[in-house]
Design a protein around this motif. Structure first.
Motif, PDB file in Angstrom:
ATOM      1  N   SER A 373       0.860  -1.246   0.115  1.00  0.00           N
ATOM      2  CA  SER A 373      -0.002  -0.094   0.035  1.00  0.00           C
ATOM      3  C   SER A 373       0.681   1.407  -0.092  1.00  0.00           C
ATOM      4  CB  SER A 373      -0.983   0.012   1.248  1.00  0.00           C
ATOM      5  OG  SER A 373      -0.032   0.374   2.406  1.00  0.00           O
ATOM      6  N   THR A 374       2.220   1.128   0.039  1.00  0.00           N
ATOM      7  CA  THR A 374       3.049   2.432   0.277  1.00  0.00           C
ATOM      8  C   THR A 374       3.661   2.556  -1.157  1.00  0.00           C
ATOM      9  OG1 THR A 374       4.852   0.815   0.544  1.00  0.00           O
ATOM     10  CG2 THR A 374       3.694   2.003   2.571  1.00  0.00           C
ATOM     11  N   THR A 375       3.843   4.069  -1.114  1.00  0.00           N
ATOM     12  CA  THR A 375       4.379   4.494  -2.582  1.00  0.00           C
ATOM     13  C   THR A 375       5.965   4.212  -2.606  1.00  0.00           C
ATOM     14  OG1 THR A 375       2.758   5.939  -3.063  1.00  0.00           O
ATOM     15  CG2 THR A 375       4.634   6.227  -4.025  1.00  0.00           C
ATOM     16  N   ARG A 376       6.563   3.651  -3.457  1.00  0.00           N
ATOM     17  CA  ARG A 376       8.074   3.384  -3.381  1.00  0.00           C
ATOM     18  C   ARG A 376       8.708   4.709  -3.710  1.00  0.00           C
ATOM     19  NH1 ARG A 376       5.662  -0.385  -2.281  1.00  0.00           N
ATOM     20  NH2 ARG A 376       6.248  -2.598  -2.596  1.00  0.00           N
ATOM     21  N   ARG A 377       9.502   5.161  -3.045  1.00  0.00           N
ATOM     22  CA  ARG A 377      10.417   6.317  -3.234  1.00  0.00           C
ATOM     23  C   ARG A 377      11.794   6.072  -3.574  1.00  0.00           C
ATOM     24  NH1 ARG A 377       8.696  10.070   1.917  1.00  0.00           N
ATOM     25  NH2 ARG A 377       9.377   8.167   2.956  1.00  0.00           N
ATOM     26  N   ALA A 378      12.289   6.765  -4.464  1.00  0.00           N
ATOM     27  CA  ALA A 378      13.905   6.736  -4.652  1.00  0.00           C
ATOM     28  C   ALA A 378      14.630   7.283  -3.767  1.00  0.00           C
ATOM     29  CB  ALA A 378      14.156   7.382  -6.072  1.00  0.00           C
ATOM     30  N   GLN A 379      15.870   6.779  -3.729  1.00  0.00           N
ATOM     31  CA  GLN A 379      16.843   7.211  -2.520  1.00  0.00           C
ATOM     32  C   GLN A 379      17.134   8.690  -2.832  1.00  0.00           C
ATOM     33  OE1 GLN A 379      20.163   4.713  -0.879  1.00  0.00           O
ATOM     34  NE2 GLN A 379      19.637   3.287  -2.814  1.00  0.00           N
ATOM     35  N   SER A 380      17.127   9.404  -1.365  1.00  0.00           N
ATOM     36  CA  SER A 380      17.616  10.658  -1.707  1.00  0.00           C
ATOM     37  C   SER A 380      18.921  11.136  -2.341  1.00  0.00           C
ATOM     38  CB  SER A 380      17.648  11.534  -0.477  1.00  0.00           C
ATOM     39  OG  SER A 380      18.587  10.915   0.470  1.00  0.00           O
ATOM     40  N   GLY A 381      19.111  12.276  -2.833  1.00  0.00           N
ATOM     41  CA  GLY A 381      20.501  12.545  -3.626  1.00  0.00           C
ATOM     42  C   GLY A 381      21.441  12.403  -2.492  1.00  0.00           C
ATOM     43  N   LYS A 382      21.352  12.960  -1.198  1.00  0.00           N
ATOM     44  CA  LYS A 382      22.306  13.094  -0.163  1.00  0.00           C
ATOM     45  C   LYS A 382      22.680  11.680   0.370  1.00  0.00           C
ATOM     46  CE  LYS A 382      21.236  17.489   2.189  1.00  0.00           C
ATOM     47  NZ  LYS A 382      21.021  18.096   3.420  1.00  0.00           N
ATOM     48  N   LYS A 383      21.736  10.545   0.289  1.00  0.00           N
ATOM     49  CA  LYS A 383      21.844   9.300   0.687  1.00  0.00           C
ATOM     50  C   LYS A 383      22.862   8.610  -0.513  1.00  0.00           C
ATOM     51  CE  LYS A 383      20.071   4.966   2.618  1.00  0.00           C
ATOM     52  NZ  LYS A 383      18.549   4.382   2.979  1.00  0.00           N
ATOM     53  N   LEU A 384      22.658   8.885  -1.671  1.00  0.00           N
ATOM     54  CA  LEU A 384      23.367   8.071  -2.811  1.00  0.00           C
ATOM     55  C   LEU A 384      24.581   8.781  -2.623  1.00  0.00           C
ATOM     56  CD1 LEU A 384      20.736   8.444  -5.744  1.00  0.00           C
ATOM     57  CD2 LEU A 384      21.839   6.501  -4.605  1.00  0.00           C
ATOM     58  N   TYR A 386      26.420  10.049  -0.061  1.00  0.00           N
ATOM     59  CA  TYR A 386      27.022   9.223   0.955  1.00  0.00           C
ATOM     60  C   TYR A 386      27.637   8.000   0.484  1.00  0.00           C
ATOM     61  CZ  TYR A 386      26.933   6.295   4.981  1.00  0.00           C
ATOM     62  OH  TYR A 386      27.338   5.301   5.969  1.00  0.00           O
ATOM     63  N   GLN A 387      26.396   7.109   0.067  1.00  0.00           N
ATOM     64  CA  GLN A 387      26.936   5.928  -0.306  1.00  0.00           C
ATOM     65  C   GLN A 387      28.095   5.707  -1.416  1.00  0.00           C
ATOM     66  OE1 GLN A 387      23.656   2.551  -0.714  1.00  0.00           O
ATOM     67  NE2 GLN A 387      24.285   2.967  -2.826  1.00  0.00           N
ATOM     68  N   GLU A 388      28.095   6.538  -2.361  1.00  0.00           N
ATOM     69  CA  GLU A 388      29.046   6.568  -3.273  1.00  0.00           C
ATOM     70  C   GLU A 388      30.566   7.013  -2.574  1.00  0.00           C
ATOM     71  OE1 GLU A 388      27.878   9.402  -6.295  1.00  0.00           O
ATOM     72  OE2 GLU A 388      26.488   8.011  -7.113  1.00  0.00           O
ATOM     73  N   GLU A 389      30.473   7.837  -1.857  1.00  0.00           N
ATOM     74  CA  GLU A 389      31.662   8.315  -1.126  1.00  0.00           C
ATOM     75  C   GLU A 389      32.397   7.093  -0.007  1.00  0.00           C
ATOM     76  OE1 GLU A 389      33.434  11.916   1.586  1.00  0.00           O
ATOM     77  OE2 GLU A 389      31.472  12.074   0.947  1.00  0.00           O
ATOM     78  N   ILE A 390      31.333   6.481   0.393  1.00  0.00           N
ATOM     79  CA  ILE A 390      32.082   5.271   1.295  1.00  0.00           C
ATOM     80  C   ILE A 390      32.548   4.258   0.370  1.00  0.00           C
ATOM     81  CG2 ILE A 390      31.093   3.555   2.654  1.00  0.00           C
ATOM     82  CD1 ILE A 390      31.527   6.213   4.139  1.00  0.00           C
ATOM     83  N   ILE A 391      31.955   3.869  -0.711  1.00  0.00           N
ATOM     84  CA  ILE A 391      32.085   2.736  -1.585  1.00  0.00           C
ATOM     85  C   ILE A 391      33.590   3.167  -2.134  1.00  0.00           C
ATOM     86  CG2 ILE A 391      31.529   1.486  -3.713  1.00  0.00           C
ATOM     87  CD1 ILE A 391      30.031   0.669  -1.328  1.00  0.00           C
TER      88      ILE A 391
END
Length: 405
Positions: A373-384, A386-391
């Motif tokens: 019943s929930t609407t899927r939301r894309a990951q936020s730009g900040k989270k992406l 952060y993830q790219e920097e860590i990887i």
């Protein structure tokens, strides 16, 4: 909303009945079929509360699972801890389930306990009854059998077969372990006890009526440095954590853990509590790095997880063998802790959407309905970012360095 919740309850009821119809009910028999129980019934002393309770149960001649009665073993525990499989005989019937009590089991135990003391008109003396039933821990065969008889009563309504001794111990944990905030007096007792006798959590648990893990966590919090930071972990925190963890164990993603002393050392460098550092690694950094290694970093496993659990009739987190689950190909790159966190978030979300439902009704089926019943939301730009920097840091400073070596 009311209509949706009503429909949900009907769906849960229908699903449960359908599953029950498919399942083969365990064979039952009279609790008095046991010769030991018949002997005990003849020598009960009604001056003692435990004998009053046991006599009432035997007089009612309740039905119990035959396999459980045939394995009428007793395990004596002073600690408020679960009985582990290794403490039990190796030749137990495969029909018997050990460990992993779910929310439904716990609710049944508490319901049956209230029913028992109500039938005996002992509600006003409940604390006195609990003290006599649950605080006697000396090893005595007759006492053990009496506790088992109570365990049989408390397990009425279980769909699976359980040992009475295990059910009794679970009831002891549910009813006796203190919960909620620690008092100043308890805090002082914890610190003084560890200073004088060391980290003997089982002994301290018996003294304060708190669980071992609760006491251990409270001690760590009380003795943590006042200079420690709190709040969200920064990117720099994460980079330092990754560097230190891999310096200790290059194969950490395969081997799975490092020792407590190492986490304490990393915590000092970050000026954060070691437990917080460990949990951040386990719940955030380790799953991220494992997903990257498996090529599943961008995959949303929530739907895969909840569909699998519903399909296999695993209604609660306690019923899942998380270590085995992560070995399945569809969960490559995940960790037990990560999947448990995902399910907990779904449970929390479902609880907010359907506040009228009880904890027992918040099954994986409820969570699936909530997710759908929930609407899927894309990951936020900040989270992406952060993830790219860590990887990028992980690849440059860990993988490439290791390959170069």
């Amino acid at each position: 909303m009311a209509k949706e919740v009503k429909e949900k309850k009907e769906k849960i009821k229908t699903s449960s009945l359908r599953f029950a119809a498919k399942a083969t009910s365990p064979t039952s028999c009279s609790i008095m079929e046991s010769e030991d129980h018949r002997k005990i019934n003849k020598v009960l002393d009604k001056d003692f509360l435990i004998d009053i309770v046991v006599g009432h149960i035997l007089e009612r001649d309740i039905q119990v699972h035959k396999v459980a009665l045939e394995s009428n073993i007793t395990v004596f525990r002073e600690k408020l801890q679960v009985i582990r499989r290794k403490e039990l005989p190796g030749n137990l019937s495969p029909e018997l389930k050990v460990g992993r009590f779910n929310i439904g089991n716990d609710e049944i135990i508490k319901h049956n306990w209230n029913k028992l003391i109500t039938e005996l008109n002992l509600k006003e003396r409940e604390q006195e009854v609990m003290k006599q039933l649950f605080e006697q821990t000396h090893k005595n065969k007759a006492l053990g059998l009496k506790k088992n008889i109570i365990g049989y009563f408390l397990s009425q309504g279980f769909s699976e077969v359980r040992l009475a001794t295990e059910v009794f111990q679970r009831a002891r944990i549910l009813l006796c372990a203190k919960r909620g905030d620690f008092s100043p007096e308890e805090d002082q007792t914890i610190v003084d006890f560890v200073d004088e006798e060391g980290k003997k959590w089982a002994k301290l648990s018996a003294l304060l009526g708190r669980t071992n893990s609760g006491l251990r966590d409270r001690y760590d919090l009380l003795t943590a440095s006042k200079d420690n930071q709190c709040g969200p972990f920064t990117v720099d925190d994460d980079k330092l954590t990754i560097r230190e963890v891999f310096a200790i164990s290059q194969n950490i993603l395969e081997e799975g853990h490092i020792v407590t002393e190492d986490w304490q050392m990393i915590g000092k460098k970050l000026r954060r509590p070691s437990k917080a550092v460990y949990l951040h690694w386990r719940n955030v950094l380790e799953p991220m790095l494992k997903s990257y290694q498996a090529g599943t970093l961008d995959m949303d496993v929530k739907e895969v997880l909840i569909s699998y659990l519903v399909e296999h009739n695993l209604k609660y987190a306690q019923e899942v063998d998380w270590k085995e689950l992560v070995k399945l190909p569809q969960f490559a790159g995940t960790t037990p802790a990560y999947l448990q966190q995902l399910l907990l978030r779904l449970q929390t979300g479902a609880g907010r959407k359907y506040p009228q439902l009880s904890q027992v009704e918040l099954t994986t089926e409820t969570m699936q309905m909530y997710l759908n019943s929930t609407t899927r939301r894309a990951q936020s730009g900040k989270k992406l970012e952060y993830q790219e920097e860590i990887i990028e840091f992980y690849v440059s400073n860990i993988i490439n360095t290791s390959n170069a070596g």
